[in-house]
Design a protein around this motif. Structure first.
Motif, short mmCIF file in Angstrom:
data_model
loop_
_atom_site.label_atom_id
_atom_site.label_comp_id
_atom_site.label_asym_id
_atom_site.label_seq_id
_atom_site.Cartn_x
_atom_site.Cartn_y
_atom_site.Cartn_z
N VAL A 92 0.83 -1.19 0.00
CA VAL A 92 0.00 0.00 0.00
C VAL A 92 0.87 1.25 0.00
CG1 VAL A 92 -1.72 1.31 1.28
CG2 VAL A 92 -1.86 -1.16 1.19
N LYS A 93 0.82 1.99 -1.07
CA LYS A 93 1.47 3.28 -1.19
C LYS A 93 2.94 3.25 -0.79
CE LYS A 93 -2.76 5.94 -0.49
NZ LYS A 93 -3.45 6.96 0.30
N ILE A 94 3.69 2.26 -1.26
CA ILE A 94 5.13 2.27 -1.05
C ILE A 94 5.72 3.40 -1.89
CG2 ILE A 94 7.27 1.03 -1.62
CD1 ILE A 94 6.13 -0.04 0.85
N GLN A 95 6.49 4.28 -1.25
CA GLN A 95 7.04 5.41 -1.95
C GLN A 95 8.32 5.01 -2.66
OE1 GLN A 95 7.28 8.97 0.56
NE2 GLN A 95 6.11 7.85 2.09
N MET A 96 8.50 5.47 -3.86
CA MET A 96 9.75 5.23 -4.57
C MET A 96 10.76 6.28 -4.15
SD MET A 96 9.45 2.52 -6.23
CE MET A 96 10.96 2.61 -7.17
N PRO A 97 12.04 5.89 -4.05
CA PRO A 97 13.06 6.82 -3.58
C PRO A 97 13.37 7.88 -4.62
CG PRO A 97 14.07 4.80 -4.35
CD PRO A 97 12.58 4.58 -4.38
N THR A 98 13.89 8.99 -4.16
CA THR A 98 14.36 10.04 -5.06
C THR A 98 15.81 10.33 -4.76
OG1 THR A 98 13.64 11.76 -3.50
CG2 THR A 98 12.08 11.12 -5.22
N SER A 99 16.59 10.60 -5.78
CA SER A 99 18.01 10.91 -5.60
C SER A 99 18.18 12.41 -5.62
CB SER A 99 18.84 10.26 -6.71
OG SER A 99 18.75 8.87 -6.65
N GLU A 100 18.16 13.02 -4.46
CA GLU A 100 18.21 14.46 -4.38
C GLU A 100 19.62 15.00 -4.63
OE1 GLU A 100 16.68 15.35 -0.58
OE2 GLU A 100 14.67 14.65 -1.00
N SER A 101 20.64 14.19 -4.34
CA SER A 101 22.00 14.70 -4.39
C SER A 101 22.87 14.00 -5.43
CB SER A 101 22.65 14.55 -3.00
OG SER A 101 21.88 15.19 -2.04
N GLY A 102 22.29 13.30 -6.38
CA GLY A 102 23.09 12.62 -7.38
C GLY A 102 22.33 11.45 -7.96
N ASN A 103 23.05 10.58 -8.68
CA ASN A 103 22.35 9.50 -9.35
C ASN A 103 22.47 8.16 -8.65
OD1 ASN A 103 25.02 8.96 -9.85
ND2 ASN A 103 24.92 9.37 -12.05
N ILE A 227 16.80 9.04 7.57
CA ILE A 227 15.46 8.69 7.09
C ILE A 227 14.76 7.92 8.20
CG2 ILE A 227 16.31 6.56 5.99
CD1 ILE A 227 14.12 6.92 3.89
N LYS A 228 13.52 8.23 8.45
CA LYS A 228 12.78 7.55 9.50
C LYS A 228 12.53 6.10 9.12
CE LYS A 228 8.57 7.88 12.30
NZ LYS A 228 7.30 8.60 12.52
N ALA A 229 12.78 5.20 10.05
CA ALA A 229 12.60 3.77 9.78
C ALA A 229 11.13 3.43 9.57
CB ALA A 229 13.17 2.95 10.94
N HIS A 230 10.88 2.49 8.69
CA HIS A 230 9.53 1.97 8.43
C HIS A 230 8.52 3.09 8.16
CE1 HIS A 230 11.02 -1.96 9.50
NE2 HIS A 230 11.34 -1.57 10.71
N SER A 231 8.97 4.05 7.33
CA SER A 231 8.08 5.17 7.00
C SER A 231 7.56 5.08 5.57
CB SER A 231 8.82 6.50 7.21
OG SER A 231 10.02 6.53 6.45
N GLY A 232 7.68 3.90 4.94
CA GLY A 232 7.10 3.71 3.63
C GLY A 232 8.06 3.81 2.47
N PHE A 233 9.38 3.99 2.73
CA PHE A 233 10.34 4.06 1.65
C PHE A 233 10.84 2.66 1.31
CE2 PHE A 233 10.39 8.43 3.08
CZ PHE A 233 10.47 9.13 1.87
#
Length: 272
Positions: A92-103, A227-233
């Motif tokens: 349910v609504k697993i968020q995909m990661p984003t690379s804010e500082s590089g690839n 990153i907060k643990a078990h927060s959907g990432f």
């Protein structure tokens, strides 16, 4: 994890009152240490659950009531975990990661069951927001959450170093504020004082020194963030499952996961 501060202790034991038996146990103190419990507790590492229970038991003198509060709290934690696992199973609504500082984004995690007890570390690597590889290992028969988290962070820094040599910038996402503070904040002062600190020994000093020096050598190309643990990432959840996979496989070496990566199946593995 929580660092025991004077503020936390005041929340758990009112001024002029005595600490109760169950609170001593939560602080890993013995009855004969009761007279010095405040001094002995400061700067200890305490799990979030123990810190919350310590505060909930404030002013509770009856041992039966103390035990009941602890029992009810554990039942609530179990219920929350089961509900969280159900959500993960149906993705349910697993968020995909984003690379804010590089690839390249590296998620790292460490786990221990119980604490102290069997411990392991896990890492998930993403390139251009796509899962690339999983790593696991550093099994300890008698480790702690902190040793497992520090081990995962160190291995992530080694991976980041290789990426930096190839011209990539990297973001490491770690859910342990203890590990991040050790490397980015506390180690600066400890080094200036000859790797000592006020109030006692620096636990896990060897891995902290290795990680600190490695981080300083690559920090211009690497961002280390919490990153907060078990927060959907997804990346955090996969790194978590690799910690439990380590404990299952008892892999002391830190190695790449060589099976087919089916995200849904891995997320259905035991969570840490």
């Amino acid at each position: 994890m929580q660092i025991v501060t004077k503020k936390l202790l005041k929340l758990g034991v009112d001024e002029g009152k005595e600490i109760n038996e169950s609170q001593l146990v939560l602080l890993d103190l013995k009855e004969d240490e009761k007279s010095e419990w405040r001094a002995l507790s400061l700067n200890k590492q305490l799990s979030d659950a123990r810190a919350e229970l310590f505060i909930l038991l404030n002013g509770v003198e009856d041992k039966e009531i103390q035990d009941k509060i602890i029992f009810n709290y554990k039942a609530l934690q179990k219920f929350r975990k089961e509900e969280n696992d159900k959500e993960l199973e149906v993705e349910v609504k697993i968020q995909m990661p984003t690379s804010e500082s590089g690839n390249v984004t590296i998620y790292c995690d460490g786990g221990c069951t119980p604490n102290p007890g069997k411990a392991g570390s896990g890492v998930a690597v993403y390139r251009n927001d796509t899962l690339s590889e999983l790593w696991y290992g550093l099994y300890e028969e008698m480790g702690t959450n902190n040793t497992a988290e520090l081990g995962a962070l160190y291995e992530s820094l080694l991976l980041a170093q290789k990426e930096a040599v190839n011209g990539n910038t990297v973001e490491i996402k770690c859910d342990s504020m203890y590990s991040i503070n050790c490397i980015k904040t506390w180690a600066i002062s400890w080094e200036k004082k000859g790797w000592t600190k006020k109030g006692g020994e620096i636990k896990n000093l060897e891995i902290i020194k290795l990680s600190y020096h490695l981080y300083n050598s690559i920090k211009n190309d690497v961002t280390l963030s919490h990153i907060k643990a078990h927060s959907g990432f997804e990346g955090n959840e996969l790194a978590d499952r690799m910690t439990m996979y380590t404990i299952l496989e008892k892999s002391e070496s830190f190695v790449k996961y060589d099976k087919e990566i089916v995200v849904a199946d891995i997320l259905n593995m035991r969570a840490g």
